[in-house]
Write an enzyme that holds these catalytic residues in place. Structure first.
Site, mmCIF file in Angstrom:
data_model
loop_
_atom_site.group_PDB
_atom_site.id
_atom_site.type_symbol
_atom_site.label_atom_id
_atom_site.label_comp_id
_atom_site.label_asym_id
_atom_site.label_seq_id
_atom_site.Cartn_x
_atom_site.Cartn_y
_atom_site.Cartn_z
ATOM 1 N N GLU A 161 -12.480 25.137 51.070
ATOM 2 C CA GLU A 161 -13.985 25.410 51.585
ATOM 3 C C GLU A 161 -14.174 25.221 52.836
ATOM 4 O OE1 GLU A 161 -18.325 24.356 51.956
ATOM 5 O OE2 GLU A 161 -16.562 23.035 52.317
ATOM 6 N N GLU A 162 -13.741 24.057 53.417
ATOM 7 C CA GLU A 162 -14.123 23.358 54.681
ATOM 8 C C GLU A 162 -13.677 24.230 55.823
ATOM 9 O OE1 GLU A 162 -15.972 21.000 55.242
ATOM 10 O OE2 GLU A 162 -15.610 19.716 53.185
ATOM 11 N N HIS A 282 -17.496 14.432 57.339
ATOM 12 C CA HIS A 282 -16.384 14.797 57.782
ATOM 13 C C HIS A 282 -15.543 13.981 58.777
ATOM 14 C CE1 HIS A 282 -17.316 19.472 57.179
ATOM 15 N NE2 HIS A 282 -17.262 19.024 56.265
HETATM 16 N N1 DPN Z 1 -20.128 22.394 52.567
HETATM 17 C C1 DPN Z 1 -20.270 21.185 53.302
HETATM 18 C C2 DPN Z 1 -20.180 21.609 54.788
HETATM 19 O O1 DPN Z 1 -20.899 22.749 55.387
HETATM 20 O O2 DPN Z 1 -19.593 21.134 55.539
HETATM 21 C C3 DPN Z 1 -21.611 20.463 53.338
HETATM 22 C C4 DPN Z 1 -22.858 21.037 52.782
HETATM 23 C C5 DPN Z 1 -23.030 21.098 51.194
HETATM 24 C C6 DPN Z 1 -23.700 21.723 53.504
HETATM 25 C C7 DPN Z 1 -23.894 21.723 50.747
HETATM 26 C C8 DPN Z 1 -24.877 22.198 53.098
HETATM 27 C C9 DPN Z 1 -25.082 22.373 51.513
HETATM 28 ZN ZN ZN Z 2 -18.411 20.196 51.288
#
Ligand code: DPN
Ligand code: ZN
Ligand code: CA
Length: 434
Positions: A161-162, A282
């Site tokens: 995801e990151e 992060h």
């Molecule tokens: N998914 C994470 C990010 O973009 O680093 C954190 C996040 C989660 C941001 C949900 C917005 C909504």
């Molecule tokens: Zn996240």
């Protein structure tokens, strides 16, 4: 917030026919209270995994693989059907872990998911050990309670995801259009234990039709424990995005990341104004110490409530309990009376004696508001009176109306009257659940 200078009660409106009900699961089995200690135990495992594998659980690193193995082992032991689906990104193999709870209608699937990878900078305990651990514990409780929902339940733990929502996008793209059409909704949980927490629910605004039911179900849980929520538009920042692009209804919850908490938010949620929701976002300090246990507990319970509620009903076809919703905002000017329509079609006979009315009104002084549900023939059912002493914000509630003398089909209205000066707001959304 304002005070009342005077209060007017509309004459001639019957106060019978509507009662406020405590929000409850509509499924035959009520959602369990998720033990936060169990969720924390999974977080401790993720921390140990990171510590033993170079400090992170990132895509392509051994800490990610170990995280998949940990979650998969628990699910397999609890009777879930799991499958690890690999993909390649940046020259490394990544994995999505997909888990199906046997049973339920295979044509009506409720999905929920969380990303299991961290950034390379740290162990990723709040981001997103929290969503992953809570989803795992909800899965274990589904097993422990022998939950037998009408819908089929499928959970996903996403890789990479990151690096740009890689795993979830790969998964959705791997499905045929027939398989996508079977997914009735997707709930996303990414960061649900931020140390300076918010209580955000993903807004249905601009999302696929049907997202409102998911949003309102999550809102109803927090309303039932008297925790105010705010809607947030997370756009393309997490794994719901690929599902939304495929036209699948989405929602989720979030306790906030790098954005600073305002003083108004600190007043209603506690915590520290002027500081990020997650100052360790992060970073290497996103460790087990970087989690607010109360927020984690509440968001885990909201996850369970919404899954039990959404999977428990509506799996049949034709739908025995149709739902109609209007998510278009209607401004409530000071001292105005406004209406929002819902046109009901395809329901035979009369409305039920327990017609449920889900209301989400954002307002700076809820006591100003008098609310009626108006049947197609013009009969008004009062669901909420104004009250000069009711100083909280917002009306996020479910009401039950005995509408058994009303023909179901036709145009229903939510009529909202603001009876006192100064405070204003808007109808965010409302729905009729037959
Ligand atoms: N998914 C994470 C990010 O973009 O680093 C954190 C996040 C989660 C941001 C949900 C917005 C909504
Ligand atoms: Zn996240
Ligand atoms: Ca007002």
């Amino acid at each position: 917030m304002s005070r009342y200078s005077f209060l007017t009660i509309a004459a001639g409106v019957a106060l019978t026919g509507a009662v406020l009900v405590a929000p409850m699961a509509t499924a035959s089995q009520a959602a369990p209270d998720i033990p936060v200690a169990n969720v924390q135990a999974h977080l401790n495992e993720f921390q140990t995994i990171a510590t033993n594998n170079g400090g992170n659980r990132a895509h392509g690193r051994p800490g990610y693989q170990a995280s998949v193995n940990y979650v998969k082992g628990k699910l397999d032991a609890a009777g879930w059907t799991t499958s690890v689906k690999s993909f390649t990104y940046n020259g490394a193999t990544g994995y999505n872990l997909i888990a199906d709870w046997p049973g339920g209608n295979p044509e009506a699937i409720l999905m929920a998911g969380a990303h299991l990878d961290s950034v390379t900078a740290g162990p990723g305990i709040n981001d997103n050990g929290t969503g992953s651990a809570a989803l795992l514990e909800v899965a274990l409780q589904i097993s422990a309670t022998n939950f037998a929902p009408e819908k089929h339940i499928r959970f996903g733990w996403w890789g990479a995801e990151e690096l740009g929502l890689i795993g979830s996008t790969n998964y959705v793209n791997s499905l045929s259009s027939t398989e996508k059409a079977k997914i009735d909704g997707y709930l996303n949980f990414d960061m649900i234990g931020s140390p300076n927490p918010a209580y955000f629910v993903y807004s249905a605004s601009g999302q696929p039709a049907g997202s409102l039911e998911l949003q309102q179900t999550l809102e109803r849980y927090f309303a039932s424990i008297n925790v105010p929520t705010e809607l947030t538009s997370v756009g393309g920042r997490s794994d719901h995005a690929a599902f939304a692009r495929a036209g699948i209804p989405i929602s989720g919850t979030f306790t906030g990341a790098e954005v600073t908490k305002t003083s108004a938010q600190a007043q209603k949620w506690g915590g520290t104004a002027g500081q990020a929701f997650d100052p360790c976002y992060h970073r290497s300090c996103d460790r087990t110490s970087n989690v607010n246990a109360t927020a984690l507990d509440r968001h885990s319970d909201a996850m369970a409530y919404s899954i039990w509620t959404l999977a428990g009903t509506g799996g049949g076809n034709p739908d025995p309990d149709p739902r109609f919703e209007n998510g278009t905002d209607v401004a409530i000017a000071d001292l105005a009376t406004v209406e929002s329509p819902i046109t009901v079609t395809g329901v035979t006979g009369n409305a039920p004696a327990d017609l449920r009315v889900d209301v989400s009104i954002l307002h700076t002084y809820r006591g100003d508001l008098q609310i009626d549900v108006v049947a197609p023939d013009g009969t008004a059912y009062r669901v909420k009176n104004s009250s000069s002493s009711d100083s909280a914000d917002n009306v996020i509630a479910s009401y039950t109306v005995d509408a058994s003398s009303e023909t179901a089909n036709g145009t229903w209205k939510l009529r909202v009257r603001d009876v006192a000066s100064q405070d204003v707001g808007r109808i965010d959304s409302w729905a009729l659940q037959f």
